[in-house]
Design an enzyme around this catalytic site. Sequence first.
Site, PDB file in Angstrom:
ATOM      1  N   HIS A  90      14.791  23.895 110.099  1.00 48.14           N
ATOM      2  CA  HIS A  90      13.995  24.413 111.211  1.00 48.14           C
ATOM      3  C   HIS A  90      13.334  25.697 110.720  1.00 48.14           C
ATOM      4  O   HIS A  90      13.842  26.796 110.913  1.00 48.14           O
ATOM      5  CB  HIS A  90      14.895  24.676 112.418  1.00 48.14           C
ATOM      6  N   SER A 141      13.564  32.788 118.024  1.00 46.32           N
ATOM      7  CA  SER A 141      12.467  33.331 118.810  1.00 46.32           C
ATOM      8  C   SER A 141      12.456  34.857 118.755  1.00 46.32           C
ATOM      9  O   SER A 141      13.491  35.508 118.903  1.00 46.32           O
ATOM     10  CB  SER A 141      12.604  32.872 120.269  1.00 46.32           C
ATOM     11  N   THR A 193       6.389  32.892 113.035  1.00 38.16           N
ATOM     12  CA  THR A 193       5.003  32.414 113.043  1.00 38.16           C
ATOM     13  C   THR A 193       4.066  33.461 112.471  1.00 38.16           C
ATOM     14  O   THR A 193       3.191  33.161 111.650  1.00 38.16           O
ATOM     15  CB  THR A 193       4.572  32.047 114.476  1.00 38.16           C
ATOM     16  N   ASP A 252       7.120  24.525 111.575  1.00 36.83           N
ATOM     17  CA  ASP A 252       8.349  24.373 112.358  1.00 36.83           C
ATOM     18  C   ASP A 252       9.446  23.515 111.716  1.00 36.83           C
ATOM     19  O   ASP A 252      10.606  23.876 111.792  1.00 36.83           O
ATOM     20  CB  ASP A 252       7.996  23.791 113.730  1.00 36.83           C
TER      21      ASP A 252
END
Length: 539
Positions: free
Chosen positions: A225, A243, A248, A262
Amino acid sequence: MIMERLDAGSKSDLIDLTEMGIIARKVYFNLDNQTLTQQTLDLGQGKLNDLGALCVTTGKFTGRSPKDKFIVKDSITAHTIDWGDVNLPISEKVFHNLYTKMKAFLQGKDIWVRHCFAGADKNYRINVTVINTTPWANLFCNNLFISPSEEELSSFEKEWIILQVPEFLADPAVDGTRSGNFTILNFTEKVILIGGSAYTGEMKKGIFSVLNFILPHQYNILPMHCSANEGKDGDVSLFFGLSGTGKTTLSADANRCLIGDDEHGWAEGSVFNFEGGCYAKVVDLSAEKEPEIYGAIRPGALLENVVFFENSNVVDFSNTSITENTRVAYPIDYIPNAKVPSLGGNPKNIFFLTCDAFGILPPIAKLTKAQAMYHFISGYTAKVAGTEVGVTEPQTTFSACFGRVFLPLHPTQYAELLGEKLEKHPDVNVWLVNTGWTGGKYGVGKRMNLKYTRAMINAAMRGDLDNVEYVAHEVFGVLKPQSCPGVPAEVLNPRNTWDDKEEYDKQAIELAKLFVNNFKQYEQHANEEILSAAPKTTL
């Protein structure tokens, strides 16, 4: 009843659908994005924004429902799946009853069918046939999975099936589910059932879970991941992170090609994207902050659960009245520097990103193989005070392998596979990068300067940190570089950034204890090498 086939002229498999027990009114097969977008508009199921992207709402569910995701417990899975709070068992009988009901539910309805692949490396990809009841869900699949060529489509054989019917609700008292919505994976039948939820991410993550089971078992491939990019010299970097850690942002680099954002696999000599597109968060999106993602919002893209400014078709990306999990799905080639096909060689650098709100971990540190496995299993970051109701102090968050909810096998199996890869490729560098706080914990210190984080990551990828002096962290033992181009030396040693050094030591021990306490659930299955990398709990 005779099914009508409507497609772009490619061979359909209506006979196979009939044999499966699906007797629909019309079958729309492998349609292009423009047609699927227009069908959605004609059905009144979406609107175009000012940039030409299709905007839809997913109804009651705007995110995954992990408590309603099940795996069929049978001869294949009974002794291989890591059963527990993440992997919930369900019987073969429940699966077959629901599968029969869902197929009967489709009788006389229009459906959208798509053949596609998961896995950019042709040696390891799986065939996926998706059956949807809305054109925009099929559009999502066209964006997120890999499209076959005409030649590949003509010889395509069904392998895995996703049957997504949001309109179908289970009756928990009769059907054996927890609620009306459900996602069920059956590794023997190779079928994923999704009912009661129109959230498209259930399909994407369902296949990710499938690959997380298949690839280690059948091919000794490590599923990950993470995001991945590649430099001009072919050097591949991987970015793991939960998160808020900057995964990103830091993997998006105009000077490097994007392999994927991802989900990836690491085979011998190959890092490959599982997907053919990206499913990016768009909350607070702007052309200035994230130009690549903003630029991907154009015809063919699918925006989910966004809100328009009043009396306009302009999206207010700051509006989270529907959900904070606003998303856009688009083909990977909508990113200007994307690499197609989406694969590269073995990684040269692996970055574990953590937002440490305690201000303890170094801004960058090199990990030994044992430490890499330990931190991989730990998957640490921290929730910051004020981000959730009731959170007044930083709260640790641990997600094994940086994606616990998608792992059918025990986390130590993935960590040991990572260790095998690192043993075989000792030239691969693994780095722990703290994008969180420095100079004190949240509320006292300040967030790590993004300019410095980028400088450290770029230095690592250029090899500038290969021959500098390193010092082991006092508690965690990770190796801190003592110099880095573009970064003040004092920033590299977090203890030096604190005014109260004794308080730093105290907080470091407290964080170490949280790591050790979290790891207790894995100790029984972890080998001695992994256990040796635990931080100290006393000084």
